[in-house]
Structure formats: C-alpha cells, structure tokens
Design an enzyme around this catalytic site. Structure first.
Site, PDB file in Angstrom:
ATOM      1  CB  SER A 232      65.987 -25.756   3.405  1.00 33.95           C
ATOM      2  OG  SER A 232      65.447 -26.782   4.218  1.00 33.95           O
TER       3      SER A 232
ATOM      4  CE1 TYR B  57      69.743 -24.391   7.755  1.00 40.23           C
ATOM      5  CE2 TYR B  57      67.521 -25.308   7.686  1.00 40.23           C
ATOM      6  CZ  TYR B  57      68.806 -25.238   7.173  1.00 40.23           C
ATOM      7  OH  TYR B  57      69.144 -25.982   6.075  1.00 40.23           O
TER       8      TYR B  57
HETATM    9  N1  LIG Z   1      71.560 -31.687   4.752  1.00 42.31           N
HETATM   10  C1  LIG Z   1      70.307 -31.281   4.738  1.00 42.31           C
HETATM   11  O1  LIG Z   1      69.390 -31.988   5.223  1.00 42.31           O
HETATM   12  C2  LIG Z   1      69.942 -29.980   4.118  1.00 42.31           C
HETATM   13  C3  LIG Z   1      68.590 -29.739   3.834  1.00 42.31           C
HETATM   14  C4  LIG Z   1      68.236 -28.524   3.275  1.00 42.31           C
HETATM   15  C5  LIG Z   1      69.207 -27.574   3.002  1.00 42.31           C
HETATM   16  N2  LIG Z   1      70.519 -27.830   3.301  1.00 42.31           N
HETATM   17  C6  LIG Z   1      71.501 -26.783   3.023  1.00 42.31           C
HETATM   18  O2  LIG Z   1      72.568 -27.327   2.279  1.00 42.31           O
HETATM   19  C7  LIG Z   1      73.742 -26.556   2.512  1.00 42.31           C
HETATM   20  C8  LIG Z   1      74.904 -27.492   2.796  1.00 42.31           C
HETATM   21  O3  LIG Z   1      74.670 -28.180   4.013  1.00 42.31           O
HETATM   22  P1  LIG Z   1      75.183 -29.674   4.287  1.00 42.31           P
HETATM   23  O4  LIG Z   1      74.000 -30.465   4.654  1.00 42.31           O
HETATM   24  O5  LIG Z   1      76.065 -30.125   3.189  1.00 42.31           O
HETATM   25  O6  LIG Z   1      76.006 -29.484   5.656  1.00 42.31           O
HETATM   26  P2  LIG Z   1      77.574 -29.319   5.928  1.00 42.31           P
HETATM   27  O7  LIG Z   1      78.311 -30.514   5.480  1.00 42.31           O
HETATM   28  O8  LIG Z   1      77.680 -28.893   7.364  1.00 42.31           O
HETATM   29  O9  LIG Z   1      77.986 -28.118   4.975  1.00 42.31           O
HETATM   30  C9  LIG Z   1      77.990 -26.776   5.345  1.00 42.31           C
HETATM   31  C10 LIG Z   1      79.208 -26.135   4.705  1.00 42.31           C
HETATM   32  O10 LIG Z   1      79.146 -24.718   4.895  1.00 42.31           O
HETATM   33  C11 LIG Z   1      80.430 -24.252   5.230  1.00 42.31           C
HETATM   34  N3  LIG Z   1      80.305 -23.041   6.051  1.00 42.31           N
HETATM   35  C12 LIG Z   1      79.602 -22.901   7.207  1.00 42.31           C
HETATM   36  N4  LIG Z   1      79.794 -21.668   7.689  1.00 42.31           N
HETATM   37  C13 LIG Z   1      80.616 -21.023   6.818  1.00 42.31           C
HETATM   38  C14 LIG Z   1      81.193 -19.741   6.792  1.00 42.31           C
HETATM   39  N5  LIG Z   1      80.993 -18.822   7.768  1.00 42.31           N
HETATM   40  N6  LIG Z   1      81.988 -19.400   5.748  1.00 42.31           N
HETATM   41  C15 LIG Z   1      82.213 -20.291   4.762  1.00 42.31           C
HETATM   42  N7  LIG Z   1      81.710 -21.532   4.743  1.00 42.31           N
HETATM   43  C16 LIG Z   1      80.921 -21.892   5.760  1.00 42.31           C
HETATM   44  C17 LIG Z   1      81.070 -25.395   6.020  1.00 42.31           C
HETATM   45  O11 LIG Z   1      82.492 -25.365   5.921  1.00 42.31           O
HETATM   46  P3  LIG Z   1      83.405 -24.717   7.091  1.00 42.31           P
HETATM   47  O12 LIG Z   1      82.792 -25.143   8.394  1.00 42.31           O
HETATM   48  O13 LIG Z   1      84.753 -25.264   6.838  1.00 42.31           O
HETATM   49  O14 LIG Z   1      83.349 -23.236   6.871  1.00 42.31           O
HETATM   50  C18 LIG Z   1      80.522 -26.620   5.332  1.00 42.31           C
HETATM   51  O15 LIG Z   1      81.380 -27.061   4.301  1.00 42.31           O
HETATM   52  C19 LIG Z   1      73.407 -25.614   3.677  1.00 42.31           C
HETATM   53  O16 LIG Z   1      73.070 -24.333   3.167  1.00 42.31           O
HETATM   54  C20 LIG Z   1      72.172 -26.250   4.280  1.00 42.31           C
HETATM   55  O17 LIG Z   1      71.360 -25.305   4.957  1.00 42.31           O
HETATM   56  C21 LIG Z   1      70.889 -29.021   3.847  1.00 42.31           C
END
Ligand SMILES: NC(=O)c1ccc[n+]([C@@H]2O[C@H](COP(=O)([O-])OP(=O)(O)OC[C@H]3O[C@@H](n4cnc5c(N)ncnc54)[C@H](OP(=O)(O)O)[C@@H]3O)[C@@H](O)[C@H]2O)c1
Length: 249
Positions: A139, A152
């Site tokens: 991130s 985080y």
């Molecule tokens: N969006 C942003 O602004 C941003 C910025 C920087 C980095 N990121 C990173 O990008 C990645 C994806 O995030 P996103 O923004 O796409 O949010 P998101 O839609 O909430 O995606 C997170 C995913 O992780 C899965 N997950 C969470 N806990 C889990 C577990 N214990 N076991 C297996 N799967 C799990 C969730 O599925 P289930 O709940 O079904 O398990 C969900 O599909 C994350 O690592 C986040 O930190 C996002």
C-alpha cells in the site's frame, strides 16, 4: 513476469482490487483462480467470468492454508503465480477503541502472517516451475502511514520490507517477487471508501497496474502514478508534508 499463459491464484479475488486483477489477468490469457472466505462473492465473480475457478480459504487459519495449498496444487498443477491480495483495514484509535489491541492482532494475522504463511506453503511448488512469481499487495501507506490505522499501515510497511528480502533470497531462482503498492482506490475495504471522491477509480487502477506488469518484465515494484507522492516522500524530503496531508490535525 510474463503477462499471459500463467496459472494465477488471487487471494481476496472475489471483490475489489483482487477481482479487478483476476478479471484483467484472465482477459490477458491466464487461467485464474480466486480465493477468499465468503463463497457468495467468489461464486458471483466466477459466474460472471466463465473459466475462472474459485476456492475458499481463510488466510487467518494456518491449518486451512496448508489444506488449501495441498488442494490448489492438486487441482491446478500449472499454478505458477500467486497474488497475495487478501487483507483487512480497520480503524484502531488507541485512546478510544477498547478493542484496539484485538484489531491490531487480527490485522497482523491477516495482512502479514497470512501472505507469509501462504507463500511459504506454495514456494516449493513455485520453485518447480520454469517461470513463477509471487505478487505482494502492499500500500502507499507502507511509505507514509495513516495514523488512525497504525497496525494496518505497519503491516503494509512490513510487506514492503519482506518483499525486498524475499526478492533477494529468490534471485537466481525462477520465482520473481513483485510488490504492488496501491494508492487509495475506490473499493469496500473500509466503510464509505467506494464513494470517496479522492479514491482512484478501480478500473483506472487495474488498467494502469496491468499495463505496468506487462511492461515491467523484471518485476520489482508496480507503482501507479497516483501512489508516487507517498512512495517517494521520504527520499524527496517530503515525508512530513505528505504525512500532514494524509493525517489532518
Ligand atoms: N482499496 C485501497 O484503497 C487499497 C489501498 C492500498 C492497498 N490495498 C490492499 O488491497 C488489497 C485488496 O483490498 P480491496 O481494497 O480490494 O478491499 P476488499 O474488497 O475488502 O478486498 C479484501 C479481500 O480480502 C479477502 N479477505 C479478507 N480477510 C480474509 C481472510 N481471512 N482469508 C481470506 N480472504 C480474506 C476478502 O474476502 P472475504 O471477506 O470473503 O474473505 C476480500 O475479498 C488489500 O490487501 C488491501 O490492504 C487497498
């Protein structure tokens, strides 16, 4: 990494950035498998993208990771790329939240131990391939933290550091280590984030990231333009200015 002809596992691939990457990588000519805890979003994504496979996984549970790793390799022996994308982000205000410590511990389990455990379980398999890659999703907050999500931000800084060391250890093997560091992107990672006007639209983020993946054959860090201010803040002597911008007083 090569951009087509891979078999790619995307954790957290049922929603948000994971689903976006899964769809874009499938469109580039890869077999894609998505994984997560909830079956419904995985089923929905697979149904919308014929040919996409899915499997459930709780990355918080070491035993489930071992089971998953055994089964995924058996079902998809061609697996050569893993995208460690699953993650959680919770506000953790140490003076206000009575459960701040529980949030901190859960965040480390999912965001840091999860990718380390899964990578460790699948590494022997990846090493048996001619070409392979581990993609770590960190991130922009790895480089300048958001103070209301201290753990985080710390897990993402740790993922950045871990990726550098893993890349060094795996030099001279077929396994590339790639770090993908998103800026704020419009997903459901935190409440209301999808509608945040400051967030980068998901499709723009995916298009730019996949272009970079395609052009940066030697791996390294995948950094869209929007994350550069955070990534380069310290080196440019602008850390405090960017920190103040992210964390208004
Ligand atoms: N969006 C942003 O602004 C941003 C910025 C920087 C980095 N990121 C990173 O990008 C990645 C994806 O995030 P996103 O923004 O796409 O949010 P998101 O839609 O909430 O995606 C997170 C995913 O992780 C899965 N997950 C969470 N806990 C889990 C577990 N214990 N076991 C297996 N799967 C799990 C969730 O599925 P289930 O709940 O079904 O398990 C969900 O599909 C994350 O690592 C986040 O930190 C996002």
């Amino acid at each position: 990494m090569k951009i087509s002809g891979n078999t790619i596992l995307v954790t957290g691939g049922g929603t948000g950035i994971g689903r976006g990457l899964a769809e874009a990588l499938q469109a580039k000519g890869n077999q894609v498998i998505i994984a997560g805890r909830r079956r419904a979003p995985l089923e929905e994504a697979a149904a919308a993208n014929p040919g996409m496979a899915f499997a459930t996984l709780d990355i918080d549970d070491p035993e489930d990771i071992r089971r998953f790793a055994r089964e995924i390799v058996q079902a998809h022996p061609g697996l050569n790329v893993i995208v460690n994308n699953a993650g959680i982000m919770r506000v953790e205000e140490v003076l206000k939240n009575p459960d701040a410590l529980a949030i901190a511990e859960a965040t480390i389990t999912t965001n840091l131990l999860g990718p380390i455990r899964l990578t460790s379980a699948l590494l022997p398999h990846l090493l048996s391939k001619d070409e392979a890659a581990v993609v770590m999703v960190s991130s922009g907050l790895a480089f300048v933290p958001r103070a209301d999500t201290p753990t985080y931000s710390a897990t993402k800084a740790a993922i950045h550091s871990y990726s550098i060391s893993l890349r060094h250890q795996l030099r001279g093997t077929p396994v590339q280590v790639i770090e993908l560091a998103p800026p704020l992107v419009a997903t459901d990672l935190t409440p209301g984030q999808r509608d945040n006007p400051r967030a980068m639209p998901l499709t723009d983020f995916i298009t730019e990231s996949v272009q970079l993946l395609e052009n940066q054959l030697d791996g390294g860090e995948i950094l869209v333009q929007r994350v550069m201010a955070q990534r380069t803040a310290e080196a440019q002597g602008k850390f405090q200015a960017v920190f103040d911008l992210i964390n208004p007083r």
